[in-house]
Design a protein around this motif. Structure first.
Motif, PDB file in Angstrom:
ATOM      1  N   UNK A 133      40.834  37.121  36.604  1.00  0.00           N
ATOM      2  CA  UNK A 133      40.531  38.492  37.004  1.00  0.00           C
ATOM      3  C   UNK A 133      39.698  38.516  38.272  1.00  0.00           C
ATOM      4  N   UNK A 153      39.015  39.819  44.005  1.00  0.00           N
ATOM      5  CA  UNK A 153      39.625  40.256  42.766  1.00  0.00           C
ATOM      6  C   UNK A 153      41.070  39.810  42.737  1.00  0.00           C
ATOM      7  N   UNK A 154      41.458  39.194  41.637  1.00  0.00           N
ATOM      8  CA  UNK A 154      42.810  38.673  41.512  1.00  0.00           C
ATOM      9  C   UNK A 154      43.830  39.773  41.704  1.00  0.00           C
ATOM     10  N   UNK A 158      45.636  39.462  34.586  1.00  0.00           N
ATOM     11  CA  UNK A 158      45.746  38.193  33.868  1.00  0.00           C
ATOM     12  C   UNK A 158      46.734  38.257  32.713  1.00  0.00           C
TER      13      UNK A 158
ATOM     14  N   UNK B  59      40.506  45.557  44.486  1.00  0.00           N
ATOM     15  CA  UNK B  59      39.056  45.444  44.373  1.00  0.00           C
ATOM     16  C   UNK B  59      38.379  46.774  44.672  1.00  0.00           C
ATOM     17  N   UNK B  62      38.737  48.995  41.747  1.00  0.00           N
ATOM     18  CA  UNK B  62      37.854  48.632  40.629  1.00  0.00           C
ATOM     19  C   UNK B  62      36.424  49.097  40.878  1.00  0.00           C
ATOM     20  N   UNK B  96      49.258  46.377  31.747  1.00  0.00           N
ATOM     21  CA  UNK B  96      47.856  46.178  32.109  1.00  0.00           C
ATOM     22  C   UNK B  96      47.313  47.356  32.897  1.00  0.00           C
TER      23      UNK B  96
END
Lengths: 418, 963
Positions: A133, A153-154, A158, B59, B62, B96
């Motif tokens: 992650x 950030x991946x 995952x 990113x 997030x 996800x």
């Protein structure tokens, strides 16, 4: 479950806060500071502190208090275990877990904490999933990121969380396939004044560093599995197989992990590898005390005892110590009264000794307490319990991995009472 | 100025966020997160940040989420702007992304979106992906805390999710259950077995929650496995080997554990090996609250293992052990040394360890504990020393044998240089003397002598109180002490003054001639004291003791009031009443009920309906239980034995010749034969008839349910029960025997070891019953002292010959043979397993064959002791007797020495080492042996003998055949 987390450094500053539910004011930490003030030593702060509306559960690691705020009943070990897991993760990511490291990587820390808990309930604590992650920062990556603008950030979410083996990510590839296992045993002992053993036990761990391509299935067997009295496993180990055949069978996580920790059954006599001859005495009426300490090897199975470090908390009445080590260096801190002597390797022909005198406060009566001596040492290539790995086999993949086993014995809590 | 700067910076950040460059935005967000982490307010940037919620950069997205969740509550209107983005993401094909959208959406604490959240949760709960369903379970709690009115709807979702079979979901949904509707136990019924079976594979945090929930559940659904009589409880660690049947037989109303109860205990046991300390603790508390007392010992080792962990973990675990050790000393006694204090332990760890050591103290180990406590007294940590002295006091009151020793030790401490030590000792001595004052007037005298040197007020006060209370025992000294006190009265602490007044009053009453003036002097001093407490006390005492015209009837009773015998204080553990809380909980740690604590209910007197847990849908067979049973070693040995006996039978008994060659066909044909048989012999005794029927029924039951694991425990139970009719499990004495366990047929192999085959021969009218029993006997005289590091190897040769134990003539038809199986005994190294074959050659069925308890116990305890004293090693024999319904036959087994040895394979090096050891033994220890007491000598002899045999074994590996 866990409402908020505060990180507090040794001087009592809150340097990071994170909330998983609604915000809890940081003034709640005042109760913690009160407890901190009351405690004489940093370790003496009670791990669970009740406050009128919350409960504070804290752990102290690397001189940082991790204080979790709880609002209702929850098993305290649940929180404590989780906090330790957080520290382990930080250490894994940044190499060290210090205030500076956390401050430097505050964004990564925040991202990690966000992933580890959802609404106060642990979500992803497995380091393999987390690393997919959020990539751990490296110097190279930081440089590249600043230039290219790419991120830590991946890009891919995952897969580990969904698989049946959540601890291992898919698509692992190495050019050199290798699996290393370290058998590390620690001796915990209390030796009494006369040199006889009061209690001694051996605790061991098998740490692994596995870098294997694909989905290897490993089995590890011991020559003498009956030695292992009480074991706890990484979740990857198939418990039923162990129960039935005393064989460790597992699909390993990628990278470093602790495969197994064990306790050697207490019926076995523990070989104590070093002995200490000591003579620490204070005379009534004089301001001098004698200090003599000699170390020697004992039951080492022919291996050398290395990195020996002796430390002792001398009585408060001792002002200074004037000692003469036959090898190594010693320091005495007149404030904390901590004497430590870095011995190095013990040469059986010429035993290391530390002799000299201590000066006491004049007029004060002789201290009536006896200092205990803590000893640390290492012995390479020896598992003191005699545990031996028999063989390691790999199934499920075609290539031939490079395998290695290392043994080491260390002192755990090894104390000599005087 | 500062504020201005801050605003400037925020302006700056706003600009960055509104720029077009992704990297600038990211940089800005990182800085904002830094602000949040420091606890600084960044809420005014909300509008600028929220625009980026749909960013492509993961990113950045997030970090925006982090910000949103933090400030949405404060900026509700603006937060709504972001909702549509999440709603869109909830429909994303990637599971996800769906999950993370739901996660953030549910974390935004804005009441207006409750309906949207509800909808999203309902939808996600039926999602195909277990990960999304897990997220839904988490969202339930969030929504519940935001709007408790949604409870009913949420319970519906929980009900649905509880049925989920995925291990991912289980932990989270149980968490939601605990938070939203912990009282809806009825939702668990149908999922109980599934949860038990899934438990091992659930992630560790989920395990903790599920185990706690199941503990509560079990306490409402099953009857208590704890037996009433406390005597048994006391010994139950020692009677570790007692099997379950015994308990049932002993009880007037047999207790049968609910198979579901057993399932829970069985499935949680492996989790004791978890690396997660919380899981280990959870399982431990489950066993503590649910398991039969004699099974508790499995948790001890694991708990002790946790003591190696971090300081905080130690603290919690030690607290729980402290509570446990009050009720059940025996559990932790073997691990006493693990609780020895190290100088590096934190103070609260040290005091907890002391607490446990004190709890564990008994007559046998008190000397060891006291010696250990003595070293603690010299510690540098004075708070700890004080606690140690308290502990010594507790040991002294609890164990009367050492009271004097402790007292003497404490008196020695009175001359210690440290004041706190002295003070604490005085206080403890005072308490101890109160229990038996008459014998200790010299100690009181000694304390009076020390009085001048003691400055700690509490200690001085204690001595004064002692003087007053026992002034009869020290008639000369007490007035003198009072005289000294009169001199220093004004400079004493309040508490000392009060006691001085007390002393004066008591002396006045008992010895007024000497002390009248002194008392009046002190009372006068007290009258003008600054402290009103002292003035009050003085006035009160004066009225009470000095007779004058005003004082009424009271002064006549002054003596009886002041000199009334006072009950000695009870010194007991601070953990005495902690067990009212469930172990491992926060409430237990704090010893006060915390918010949200769910009380464990008492066991129901009558078990609620078991059938509620039966699930209609046939589930695929779970692997969980089966391999554990089938694969284990004893099972194997039992199987092997089975085939052995088969051969034997064919060889020996000619009537059996009709019995089939293969086991499967046998068991089937058998039941047929059986039914024939029962038809034929219908005229015979009804008793035997009934029995055969039961037998047959059992057979049938066995055959049916072989694959459905949820049934198997049922039938095993009935088997056990059935077997009870034949065999009463017995114990000779705690050390010598453990017995007999269960059954093997083709269909069942259980990891306990008895095997049993029954054969009915159609041609023969009588029923022939052959029963094989595995015995595990410990022949007390020789036990394995072979070091465990040497691995016992399997025997090269196992003789088929069996020895006669009971001839059929003497046994009135019952004959018994025994044979050494040379298999490692599952009960421990010091036991030998024995196979017993019982056969019936009479015309009638023999009933109730058991090993009679009465005769065996009496005789054997005696017998074993005798062996112990004879120092023999050759022929420790086990004596017991068989009883049938009418008759009783005494038999004895005399094993050959060879049967008592473990074969060992070792390398030459190891051998030399062992040899060296035994040489050392002979030379050194035997030479000085005289000094040892007999028992010691015996031990050495035993070891020596064992070593001798070790040598034997090495030199003649095939010797075993001759034995």
């Amino acid at each position: 479950m866990i409402h908020s987390l505060f990180l507090i450094n040794a001087s009592g500053d809150i340097f990071l806060e994170k909330h998983w539910k609604s915000v809890v004011s940081r003034s709640v930490c005042d109760y913690f500071f009160e407890a901190l003030e009351r405690a004489t030593e940093p370790e003496n702060v009670p791990p669970v502190i009740p406050t009128p509306h919350h409960f504070l559960i804290n752990v102290l690691r690397h001189r940082i208090y991790f204080v979790a705020v709880i609002q209702s009943e929850v098993p305290p070990l649940f929180v404590i275990e989780f906090l330790h897991r957080v520290v382990d993760t930080f250490q894994d990511y940044f190499g060290v877990c210090t205030e500076a490291a956390i401050k430097d990587n505050v964004v990564v820390v925040y991202e990690l904490l966000e992933e580890m808990l959802d609404n106060g309930f642990p979500l992803a604590t497995e380091s393999n999933i987390l690393k997919e992650l959020i990539k751990p920062p490296t110097i190279l990556r930081t440089v590249v990121n600043t230039i290219t603008g790419s991120t830590n950030v991946g890009e891919q979410l995952p897969t580990g969380q969904l698989s049946v083996v959540p601890w291992r990510r898919t698509g692992v590839k190495y050019t050199n396939n290798e699996a290393y296992f370290d058998v590390v045993e620690e001796i915990d002992a209390i030796i009494d004044k006369s040199g006889s053993t009061i209690t001694a036990e051996i605790q061991g761990v098998v740490d692994a560093c596995v870098k294997l391509t694909g989905m290897p299935d490993l089995t590890l067997s011991f020559m003498n599995p009956r030695l292992l009295d009480d074991v706890s496993f990484h979740p990857c180990v198939r418990f039923k197989r162990w129960e039935a055949e005393r064989i460790l069978s597992f699909i390993p996580p990628d990278g470093n992990f602790r495969l197994l920790s064990y306790h050697v059954s207490s019926q076995n006599l523990v070989a104590i590898p070093v002995y200490v001859k000591h003579n620490i005495s204070f005379r009534e009426g004089s301001s001098q005390g004698r200090f003599e300490l000699t170390l020697g090897p004992k039951q080492t199975m022919g291996k050398a005892v290395e990195s020996v470090l002796v430390s002792s908390q001398l009585p408060r009445g001792v002002l200074n110590a004037n000692l003469n080590p036959s090898q190594g260096t010693y320091t005495f801190d007149p404030v904390t009264k901590l004497l430590s002597w870095d011995v190095g390797k013990i040469n059986p022909q010429k035993l290391p000794s530390l002799k000299g005198s201590m000066s006491l406060q004049t007029g004060a009566s002789k201290p009536d307490e006896n200092p205990t001596i803590n000893i640390q040492f290492k012995i390479q290539q020896l598992a003191i319990s005699g545990l031996k790995v028999n063989r390691l086999d790999m199934y499920g993949e075609k290539y031939k991995p490079f395998k290695g086993i290392k043994y080491m014995t260390k002192a755990g809590k090894f104390q000599v009472r005087t | 100025m500062l504020n201005h700067c801050f605003l400037c910076r925020n302006e700056d950040l706003k600009e960055m966020l509104e720029s077009n460059k992704e990297s600038l935005k990211l940089e800005a967000m990182k800085r904002i997160v830094g602000l949040i982490a420091k606890g600084k307010n960044a809420s005014e940037l909300f509008p600028a940040v929220v625009k980026n919620v749909a960013s492509k950069n993961i990113e950045l997205k997030k970090l925006v989420y982090v910000y949103l969740v933090r400030y949405a509550e404060e900026q509700q209107d603006l937060a709504l702007l972001s909702i549509s983005t999440f709603q869109r993401a909830l429909k994303d094909p990637n599971q996800l992304i769906r999950a993370s959208a739901l996660r953030v959406l549910s974390s935004i604490r804005v009441p207006i979106i409750v309906p949207i959240m509800m909808l999203a949760i309902k939808e996600a709960a039926t999602d195909l992906s277990p990960y999304v369903r897990k997220t839904a379970a988490h969202a339930i709690q969030k929504l519940y805390s935001l709007d408790p009115d949604q409870k009913e709807h949420l319970i519906e979702v929980i009900e649905k999710l509880l049925k989920d079979k995925s291990t991912l979901v289980a932990g989270s949904v149980v968490m939601a259950f605990e938070e939203v509707c912990p009282d809806r136990i009825d939702l668990i019924h149908k999922n109980y077995r599934k949860l038990c079976n899934l438990l091992v594979d659930v992630e560790e945090w989920g395990q903790v929650v599920i185990i706690h929930m199941l503990t509560r559940y079990a306490r409402t659904q099953f009857v208590s496995p704890w037996r009433e009589d406390a005597v048994f409880d006391e010994n139950s660690e020692k009677t570790f080997y007692d099997s379950e049947e015994e308990r049932r037989v002993d009880q007037s109303k047999p207790y049968i554990m609910d198979p579901d109860h057993r399932l829970l205990l069985r499935n949680t046991k492996p989790l004791l090996q978890s690396r997660n300390t919380a899981v280990v603790m959870a399982v431990s508390q489950l066993y503590w609250h649910l398991s039969p007392k004699h099974e508790l010992s499995v948790i001890t080792k694991s708990l002790v293992r946790l003591l190696r962990s971090h300081r905080e973990v130690q603290y919690i675990v030690l607290q729980n052990i402290a509570t446990m050790s009050i009720q059940r000393k025996g559990m932790f006694e073997p691990f006493m040394k693990s609780f020895y204090v190290r100088s590096t332990d934190a103070t609260h760890i040290k005091t907890l360890k002391l607490e446990i050591l004190t709890n564990l103290a008994n007559e046998a180990n008190i000397s060891t504990i006291l010696r250990e406590l003595q070293t603690y007294v010299k510690s540098q940590d004075k708070a700890f020393v004080a606690a140690t002295i308290q502990a010594i006091g507790r040991c002294a009151t609890n164990i009367s044998e050492v009271t004097d020793t402790c007292l003497n030790g404490l008196v020695l401490l009175l001359s210690n240089r440290d004041e706190t030590v002295v003070a604490e000792s005085v206080v403890v001595i005072k308490k101890l003397l109160q229990t038996q004052p008459s014998q200790h007037s010299d100690i009181i005298k000694h304390m009076a002598k020390l009085f001048d040197n003691i400055t700690v007020p509490m200690a001085r006060a204690s001595i004064l109180w002692l003087m007053g209370e026992y002034c009869e025992h020290v008639p000369k000294i007490a007035p003198d002490v009072l005289r000294k006190m009169a001199k220093t009265f004004t400079s004493e602490e309040d508490i000392v003054k009060l006691q001085t007044v007390n002393l004066a009053a008591k002396l006045y009453l008992s010895n007024s001639k000497q002390t009248k003036l002194l008392t009046q002097y002190i009372l006068n001093l007290g009258k003008y004291d600054q402290n009103y407490d002292i003035r009050d006390r003085t006035r009160f005492i004066r009225q009470l003791i000095v007779p004058n015209e005003k004082s009424g009837a009271l002064s006549r009773y002054a003596r009886r009031i002041l000199m009334a015998p006072k009950p000695a204080p009870v010194l007991q553990s601070a953990f005495k009443d902690r067990d009212r809380f469930q172990l491992g909980t926060l409430s237990h740690t704090l010893n006060s009920q915390s918010n949200g604590y769910l009380e464990l209910s008492d066991w129901p007197a009558v078990a609620p309906d078991q059938s509620v847990r039966i699930v209609e849908v046939v589930e695929p067979v779970k692997e969980a239980g089966a391999p554990l049973l089938g694969k284990s070693k004893p099972g194997k040995s039992a199987e092997k034995f089975y085939s052995d006996s088969e051969e034997e039978e064919e060889g020996s008994s000619s009537e059996d010749s009709s019995s089939s060659s293969s086991e499967e066909s046998e068991s089937e044909s058998e039941s047929e034969e059986n039914s024939d048989d029962s038809n034929k012999s219908s005229s015979s005794e009804s008793d035997s008839e009934k029995k055969k029927k039961t037998l047959k029924n059992k057979k049938l039951q066995q055959q049916k349910p072989d694959s459905k694991d949820r049934y198997w425990s049922h039938s095993v139970q009935s088997h056990l029960f059935f077997l009870n009719k034949f065999l009463v499990v017995f114990k000779f004495n705690l050390r010598c025997i453990a017995l007999l366990l269960i059954i093997i047929t083709k269909l069942f192999s259980i990891h306990i070891v008895l095997s049993f085959s029954n054969q009915f021969v159609a041609s023969c009218r009588c029923s022939l019953l052959r029963l094989c029993v595995f015995l595990a006997c410990q022949f007390d005289a020789v036990s394995w002292h072979v070091r465990v590091s040497l691995q016992a190897s399997f025997p090269v040769f196992v003789p088929e010959t069996s020895h006669e134990l009971l001839h059929r003539m003497t046994g009135k038809g019952l004959s018994a043979q025994y044979r050494f199986t040379r298999q490692p005994c599952i009960y421990g190294n010091s036991m030998v397993s024995l196979q017993l074959t019982l056969s019936n050659s009479s015309d009638q069925a023999l009933e109730n064959i058991h090993i009679s308890e009465k005769s065996s116990t009496g005789q054997n305890i005696h017998h074993f002791n005798a062996i112990g004293e004879l120092h023999t090693w050759t022929c420790g024999s086990v004596l017991f007797s068989f009883s049938t319904k009418e008759d009783e036959f005494s038999v004895s087994i005399q094993p050959a020495v060879g049967e008592l040895l473990v074969p060992i394979t070792m390398t030459e090096a190891d051998f030399t080492k062992e040899q060296g050891l035994s040489v050392w033994l002979t030379n050194d220890r035997l030479g000085t042996g005289n000094r040892f007491k007999n028992s010691h000598l015996l031990k050495y002899l035993k070891r020596l003998i064992c070593h001798a045999f070790l040598l034997c074994y090495w030199s003649m590996p095939f010797l075993s055949e001759n034995f």
